[in-house]
Scaffold this motif. Sequence first.
Motif, PDB file in Angstrom:
ATOM      1  N   ILE A  22       1.580  -1.352   0.218  1.00  0.00           N
ATOM      2  CA  ILE A  22      -0.099  -0.091   0.520  1.00  0.00           C
ATOM      3  C   ILE A  22       0.667   1.622  -0.486  1.00  0.00           C
ATOM      4  O   ILE A  22       1.146   1.527   1.046  1.00  0.00           O
ATOM      5  N   PRO A  23       0.764   2.300  -0.984  1.00  0.00           N
ATOM      6  CA  PRO A  23       1.810   3.357  -1.106  1.00  0.00           C
ATOM      7  C   PRO A  23       1.196   3.702  -0.055  1.00  0.00           C
ATOM      8  O   PRO A  23       0.461   4.481  -0.467  1.00  0.00           O
ATOM      9  N   GLY A  24       2.853   4.664  -0.187  1.00  0.00           N
ATOM     10  CA  GLY A  24       2.414   6.277   1.026  1.00  0.00           C
ATOM     11  C   GLY A  24       0.864   5.849   2.091  1.00  0.00           C
ATOM     12  O   GLY A  24       0.397   6.687   2.134  1.00  0.00           O
ATOM     13  N   PHE A  25       1.268   4.718   2.693  1.00  0.00           N
ATOM     14  CA  PHE A  25       0.819   5.114   4.285  1.00  0.00           C
ATOM     15  C   PHE A  25       0.673   5.768   5.161  1.00  0.00           C
ATOM     16  O   PHE A  25      -0.206   6.437   5.878  1.00  0.00           O
ATOM     17  N   LEU A  26       1.962   5.577   5.180  1.00  0.00           N
ATOM     18  CA  LEU A  26       1.960   7.371   6.035  1.00  0.00           C
ATOM     19  C   LEU A  26       2.352   8.433   5.029  1.00  0.00           C
ATOM     20  O   LEU A  26       3.508   8.229   4.352  1.00  0.00           O
ATOM     21  N   PRO A  67       9.727   5.269   1.100  1.00  0.00           N
ATOM     22  CA  PRO A  67       9.481   5.102   2.631  1.00  0.00           C
ATOM     23  C   PRO A  67       8.072   6.080   2.898  1.00  0.00           C
ATOM     24  O   PRO A  67       7.356   6.407   2.010  1.00  0.00           O
ATOM     25  N   GLY A  68       7.387   4.833   3.904  1.00  0.00           N
ATOM     26  CA  GLY A  68       5.686   5.278   3.772  1.00  0.00           C
ATOM     27  C   GLY A  68       4.831   4.713   3.478  1.00  0.00           C
ATOM     28  O   GLY A  68       4.282   4.219   3.948  1.00  0.00           O
ATOM     29  N   ASP A  69       5.296   3.106   2.627  1.00  0.00           N
ATOM     30  CA  ASP A  69       4.335   2.681   2.111  1.00  0.00           C
ATOM     31  C   ASP A  69       4.363   1.114   3.161  1.00  0.00           C
ATOM     32  O   ASP A  69       5.597   0.776   3.967  1.00  0.00           O
ATOM     33  N   LEU A  70       3.229   0.644   2.928  1.00  0.00           N
ATOM     34  CA  LEU A  70       2.714  -0.280   3.822  1.00  0.00           C
ATOM     35  C   LEU A  70       3.041  -1.831   3.637  1.00  0.00           C
ATOM     36  O   LEU A  70       1.868  -1.575   2.581  1.00  0.00           O
ATOM     37  N   VAL A  71       3.363  -3.180   4.186  1.00  0.00           N
ATOM     38  CA  VAL A  71       3.548  -3.758   2.867  1.00  0.00           C
ATOM     39  C   VAL A  71       2.652  -4.865   4.585  1.00  0.00           C
ATOM     40  O   VAL A  71       3.045  -5.391   5.689  1.00  0.00           O
ATOM     41  N   LEU A  72       1.256  -5.989   3.886  1.00  0.00           N
ATOM     42  CA  LEU A  72       0.746  -6.715   4.734  1.00  0.00           C
ATOM     43  C   LEU A  72       1.294  -8.154   4.203  1.00  0.00           C
ATOM     44  O   LEU A  72       1.586  -8.317   3.100  1.00  0.00           O
ATOM     45  N   ILE A  73       1.424  -8.650   4.869  1.00  0.00           N
ATOM     46  CA  ILE A  73       1.843  -9.736   5.344  1.00  0.00           C
ATOM     47  C   ILE A  73       1.641 -11.086   5.268  1.00  0.00           C
ATOM     48  O   ILE A  73       1.061 -11.007   6.527  1.00  0.00           O
ATOM     49  N   HIS A  74       0.870 -12.563   5.114  1.00  0.00           N
ATOM     50  CA  HIS A  74       0.007 -12.776   5.536  1.00  0.00           C
ATOM     51  C   HIS A  74       0.853 -14.363   6.836  1.00  0.00           C
ATOM     52  O   HIS A  74       2.308 -14.052   6.058  1.00  0.00           O
ATOM     53  N   GLY A  75       0.467 -14.565   7.661  1.00  0.00           N
ATOM     54  CA  GLY A  75       1.125 -14.747   7.830  1.00  0.00           C
ATOM     55  C   GLY A  75       2.424 -16.260   7.818  1.00  0.00           C
ATOM     56  O   GLY A  75       3.025 -16.944   8.375  1.00  0.00           O
ATOM     57  N   SER A  76       1.666 -16.815   6.412  1.00  0.00           N
ATOM     58  CA  SER A  76       2.194 -18.163   6.237  1.00  0.00           C
ATOM     59  C   SER A  76       2.851 -18.293   5.243  1.00  0.00           C
ATOM     60  O   SER A  76       3.448 -18.694   4.134  1.00  0.00           O
ATOM     61  N   VAL A  77       2.929 -16.447   4.133  1.00  0.00           N
ATOM     62  CA  VAL A  77       3.388 -17.203   2.522  1.00  0.00           C
ATOM     63  C   VAL A  77       4.649 -17.089   3.227  1.00  0.00           C
ATOM     64  O   VAL A  77       6.108 -16.093   4.124  1.00  0.00           O
TER      65      VAL A  77
END
Length: 307
Positions: free
Chosen positions: A23-27, A236-246
């Motif tokens: 997710i670009p620019g989350f912060l 900087p500021g990008d958010l990465v969501l990461i599934h716990g099993s990937v």
Amino acid sequence: MSTLRYLTQDQVDQVRSIAYLIIPGFLSAQETEELLSHSKQLLDDFDVNDHPLVRFHTKFTTGEDNHVGDDYFLTSGDKIRYFLEEDAVDKHGKLIREKQKSVNKIGHALHELDPAFRKVTLENESLRALVRDLKFHRDPVALQSMVITKQTQIGGEGYTNPPSALGFWIALEQCTQYNGALSFLPGSHLTVPLTKRFIRLPEGKGTGFELLVTPDEEQKIKDGIKDDYVLEPCKPGDLVLIHGSVLHKSERNTSANTRFAYTFHMIESPPFAVYDEKNWLQPTQAMSFSHILEEAAYVDNSYGLQG
């Protein structure tokens, strides 16, 4: 279907299909710079002489065969502590490089105890909207948080039943192929079974890995994994969501630039999941796991928390 407030349907579908999402620019640039500056200030304020690696020559690492889970690590769930590189000190307990470049991680209760990180994690309306859109959890709680410094030239989520870990990884600096950007094996949460997990060993013996399959089965699974990892540079500021099993990894930082990132993990809470007593991090009387949402949310069971 409820209206999405933060994510698009394509983004929600991507998390389901390949198990990660950028997710670009989350912060904002200002928020990111404030967290980066604050992280560096924490390093400046760190008194390395009180660290057990210096005082008592006590080592701890999440490596395969060499993790000594002493009290400093195991009791860090409700504190802010500093974790040094294995080779940061010599045999006499003296630092071999400046302290700011000796720390590889700060954790694990930044989201609870530090106002700057608490604001991003537990007091963030954008985050709450994102969590509601995902419908990954009914009533998520924040498990642990860390600043990972990824110093130059230097190279365990909790388990619930059912598995429910989701990582939130925020780049505080530019992340490239040279300084340790993340790489992912898309869809591996559906094709590669978990073979082991990092646990607290009984009788005060520290921590270690518990095999979930036989050694032969583990080797067969490893041999069958294709090296089709996808490198995902971040700004900087990008958010990465990461599934716990990937399956994901970060290579050695071979550049002259650090790669600071802030990460925290979110899991399902009772009665929707049982937090395993073998997890190295356990809630304490002083600090339980904080809820992210004000209300328990409906979760789409087709998501597959077992993935």
